[in-house]
Design an enzyme around this catalytic site. Structure first.
Site, short mmCIF file in Angstrom:
data_model
loop_
_atom_site.label_atom_id
_atom_site.label_comp_id
_atom_site.label_asym_id
_atom_site.label_seq_id
_atom_site.Cartn_x
_atom_site.Cartn_y
_atom_site.Cartn_z
N GLU A 265 -7.84 1.82 8.41
CA GLU A 265 -6.88 2.93 8.36
C GLU A 265 -7.75 3.96 9.47
O GLU A 265 -8.79 4.22 9.13
CB GLU A 265 -6.75 3.60 7.23
CG GLU A 265 -5.95 3.06 6.04
CD GLU A 265 -5.91 3.72 4.95
OE1 GLU A 265 -5.06 4.69 4.81
OE2 GLU A 265 -6.41 3.55 3.88
N ARG A 480 -16.70 -4.87 -3.51
CA ARG A 480 -17.37 -3.89 -2.24
C ARG A 480 -18.67 -3.71 -2.36
O ARG A 480 -19.54 -4.34 -3.35
CB ARG A 480 -16.59 -2.62 -3.02
CG ARG A 480 -15.15 -2.62 -2.57
CD ARG A 480 -14.72 -1.06 -3.06
NE ARG A 480 -15.39 0.07 -1.98
CZ ARG A 480 -15.02 1.36 -2.11
NH1 ARG A 480 -13.79 1.79 -2.62
NH2 ARG A 480 -15.49 2.21 -1.28
N LYS A 490 -13.92 9.37 2.42
CA LYS A 490 -13.85 10.24 3.78
C LYS A 490 -13.40 11.72 3.24
O LYS A 490 -13.85 12.56 3.82
CB LYS A 490 -12.48 9.65 4.33
CG LYS A 490 -12.60 8.41 4.78
CD LYS A 490 -11.38 7.51 5.19
CE LYS A 490 -11.32 6.17 5.74
NZ LYS A 490 -10.46 5.50 6.04
#
Length: 769
Positions: A265, A480, A490
């Protein structure tokens, strides 16, 4: 049921364990009852074992009755035949099966005679006769078994083994005492450290032979990756009447190549966890002769900025990868909209007016608009597109229940925000759940690799492609990569920037990729770290020092040496041997002088580290002190203290020393670094940004991550002295400052004032000689 299962030879414990697995016990019950109707109530253990293995390993239950028929008719008699049968039905998902082809593939009706086994074993032993006579019973008999079985695929393994044992005994006679002695183990050749590193890491993004170390570390589901075009062989893949035709068309377009994609993204900077995703997506494709797309998931214009698009591509290329193509989800907005209309027409989507708050969570109330007429949803969706609904007043939802229980995910929502690529053309934007699998389908992705939290979306991924009757790729999940002592969210990094805790996304105390680059981490080190972590299904949370160790290994080979002094102490050589400065040749890499030298001036005034001098030498202290000389690295001289000069407060500000050629003096206990006629530079020394391992964990840090900031995470040395050999260095050039650590030139550097970031310290304690 317990008696039914023990009646086929299962132990009571195994039968009880089977009963705890509802799906398995239901299948096994069906299989046993079907077999008993053909063979009678008493089933032998061999038949029972075949029935249990069929129920336990069959992926598609619709084939259960078909396979049990063959077992009951005694046409599938061995586990070898059953393995072939299970593989056949897995590879042929469409009904009806070709019975003749199935029976050929499973050895049905094939009869292997004792004479055939005898002849095959005789031929194999004849082939290896010389080695057998030389090695006798130390010879690997498994080799004989394997070669004989290759000739007679459906022969009984025990019968072949008995024949091998008999013929070997006939050839060699009974075992002697020497035959009974254990064969001495041959020591495995140890790899040199450099070779070890080459095998175990991915260098410079080059996924050649070294890639095997990355792929060999795959665990769990990742080991079962399908071949391109064999999507239907993966567990949970939905096969429709058009699946095989769509896969055939897919192979015609791709030529059978592996295709992956990295889909970030563009609403923030990539971090260390993304490095693993980049390595796996680009690396898996490259290792298999395939291609990888860089596809921006730009479906939320409220949070997307041009700087993020640029930085993402820079970081991918910095890690050593070139995208096959750079695409955007927005490239396909027209096609996605057309498919949304088709989804509504097929009765698989509807316009809903529930508020966002109402449909959050896993148990929202059902939508009262779920069964509204197709024509009504088509008209309302068109009104959404024309901007007749406000934000949050209407959504398009898909009719499905996801793996995690979430019902009817949203496909489109209203947003009156111009898009950086499509402008004001759209006021409705698709969601990840709707967009991702369809973009994968359009780009003919073969392996959609994503992190474990997207596993709940796998069912919707398959459902949507099949609902629209388009090519359906396969989604695979892996764990992950997280690091301790940091945050990568973020939202939280933005908070750190806004509060002034860090300067920006590339502050070297963060673990974004831009921050790691600015701090001086080589891309090879990050790739090596990802390879060593491995692409496991389990989530990996690593200590930062493991990443730092990878950096040291690479920088030790890449970073030329220089000398720098962070806390200078002036030293005057009173008997300097020349009227002006001497030029000293210093090797760029002391362990390999073939890699060149650089020149540094050696003047009567030099500077050493304050910590390299003590007025009184304690026991074990080896550096400079009155009565204890030291060598000056690379000069060939030893200095001895003659006079200690102090300021009014008693602080040592200068030393007067004499020097002696090292070849005529006694060897000193230590050699220290120094600078002369140096450059004045700024040096930034970094420590961990957070005090606790898990700054986001309320049990560890009750006050929240902002309360856990390390007040000593940055120390700036404004007047460090660095030897003049670095004067032409450019931003991101790297050096090892001898005895101090690895440093990188910061982009803040200006003409006349260079700035260095410490990447990592040396392995050795920099305080020790």
């Amino acid at each position: 049921a317990l008696g039914l299962f023990t009646g086929i030879g299962l132990s009571e414990a195994k039968a009880r364990e089977t009963l705890r697995n509802g799906a398995l016990s239901a299948l096994l019950r069906r299989a046993v009852l079907q077999a008993r109707s053909a063979l009678g109530p008493a089933l032998d253990k061999a038949t029972g074992t075949l029935l249990y293995n069929t129920a336990a390993r069959l992926k598609d239950p619709k084939h259960l009755g078909f396979l049990v028929d063959y077992i009951a008719r005694r046409e599938i008699l061995t586990d070898l035949q059953l393995n072939a049968a299970l593989e056949y039905v897995r590879s042929h998902p469409l009904e009806p099966l070709d019975v003749a082809d199935f029976e050929r593939a499973c050895g049905v009706g094939v009869c292997i005679t004792p004479e055939q086994i005898e002849e095959a074993v005789e031929a194999v032993i004849s082939k290896h006769r010389a080695e057998l006579l030389a090695e006798r019973y130390h010879f690997n008999m498994g080799l004989l078994m394997g070669e004989a079985r290759n000739q007679l695929r459906w022969a009984d393994g025990k019968t072949i083994k008995n024949e091998v044992d008999l013929q070997v005994l006939h050839l060699l006679g009974p075992k002697t005492e020497a035959d009974l002695e254990k064969k001495p183990k041959v020591a495995k050749a140890r790899l040199a450290p450099a070779e070890k590193q080459k095998v175990a890491v991915v260098e410079n993004g080059d996924m050649g032979a070294e890639t095997q170390s990355l792929l060999e570390q795959l665990r769990g589901e990742a080991l079962k990756f399908h071949k391109p075009g064999e999507n239907y062989k993966t567990e949970g893949y939905v096969v429709t009447p058009n699946t095989m035709a769509l896969l055939k068309q897919h192979l015609a377009i791709t030529g059978g190549q592996v295709r992956t994609r990295f889909p970030p993204e563009p609403n923030g900077i990539l971090h260390i966890g993304h490095a693993k995703a980049i390595n796996f997506n680009f690396g898996y494709a490259k290792a298999n002769g395939g291609v990888c797309f860089l596809r921006y998931d730009d479906t939320n214009p409220e949070k997307e900025e041009e700087k993020y698009f640029t930085a993402i591509r820079e970081m991918v290329e910095w890690l050593g990868y070139q995208p096959y193509a750079v695409t955007h989800a927005s490239d396909y907005f027209d096609q996605l909209y057309t498919w949304a209309l088709e989804l509504i027409r097929r009765g698989q989507a509807y316009v809903c007016h529930q508020k966002v708050e109402e449909i959050k969570g896993h148990n929202p109330p059902p939508s009262p608009w779920r069964d509204r007429p197709v024509e009504e949803s088509l008209l309302l969706f068109e009104d959404m597109r024309k901007g007749k609904f406000g934000e949050g007043e209407a959504t398009l939802r898909m009719k499905l229940v996801m793996e995690d229980g979430k019902m009817d995910p949203v496909a489109y929502r209203v947003k009156f925000t111009p898009h950086h690529r499509t402008g004001d053309k759209w006021c409705i934007y698709p969601t990840y759940d709707y967009t991702h699998c369809l973009c994968d389908s359009i780009e003919h992705i073969t392996h959609s690799l994503c992190t474990k939290e997207f596993q709940a979306r796998r069912s919707s991924y398959f459902w949507l492609c099949n609902a629209l009757d388009v090519y359906c790729p396969v989604q695979w999940e892996y764990g992950r990569l997280n690091l301790l002592y940091t945050v990568v969210s973020k939202r939280k990094i933005i908070r750190l920037v806004e509060t002034g805790a860090v300067r920006d996304w590339d502050d070297p105390r963060l673990f974004t990729l831009t921050a790691l680059r600015r701090r001086g981490f080589p891309p090879e080190a990050i790739n090596n770290f990802c390879a060593r972590v491995g692409v496991t299904v389990a989530q990996a949370t690593m200590e930062p020092h493991l990443l730092e160790a990878c950096a040291r290994e690479v920088l030790n080979e890449q970073a030329p040496r220089a000398m720098a002094v962070l806390e200078p102490l002036k030293v005057t050589i009173t008997n300097f041997p020349a009227p002006k400065a001497l030029e000293i040749l210093v090797p760029n890499f002391p362990a390999d002088e073939s890699r060149g030298f650089h020149k540094v001036p050696f003047h009567q005034t030099i500077y050493i580290e304050e910590t390299d001098f003590r007025e009184e030498a304690d026991k074990g202290y080896k550096r400079l002190a009155p009565g204890q000389p030291v060598g000056l690295r690379h000069t060939g001289y030893i200095i001895t203290v003659q006079n200690v000069i102090k300021d009014v407060s008693g602080h040592v500000i200068e030393l007067e020393v004499t020097c002696t050629k090292s070849d005529v003096a006694e060897k000193p206990k230590a050699f220290i670094h120094w600078v002369s006629m140096p450059l004045v530079c700024e040096v930034r020394l970094y420590e961990r940004l957070f005090l606790h391992k898990n700054p986001e964990d309320p049990s560890e840090v009750p006050g929240g991550f902002l309360s856990d900031l390390n007040p000593d995470s940055l120390r700036v040395v404004h007047n460090a002295l660095v030897d003049s050999s670095v004067h032409s260095a450019r931003p991101f050039d790297k050096f090892q400052f001898e005895r101090l650590g690895y440093f990188s030139v910061d982009p803040d550097s200006e003409e006349g004032k260079m700035v260095f970031n410490r990447t990592v310290t040396l392995k050795e304690d920099p305080g020790k000689a």
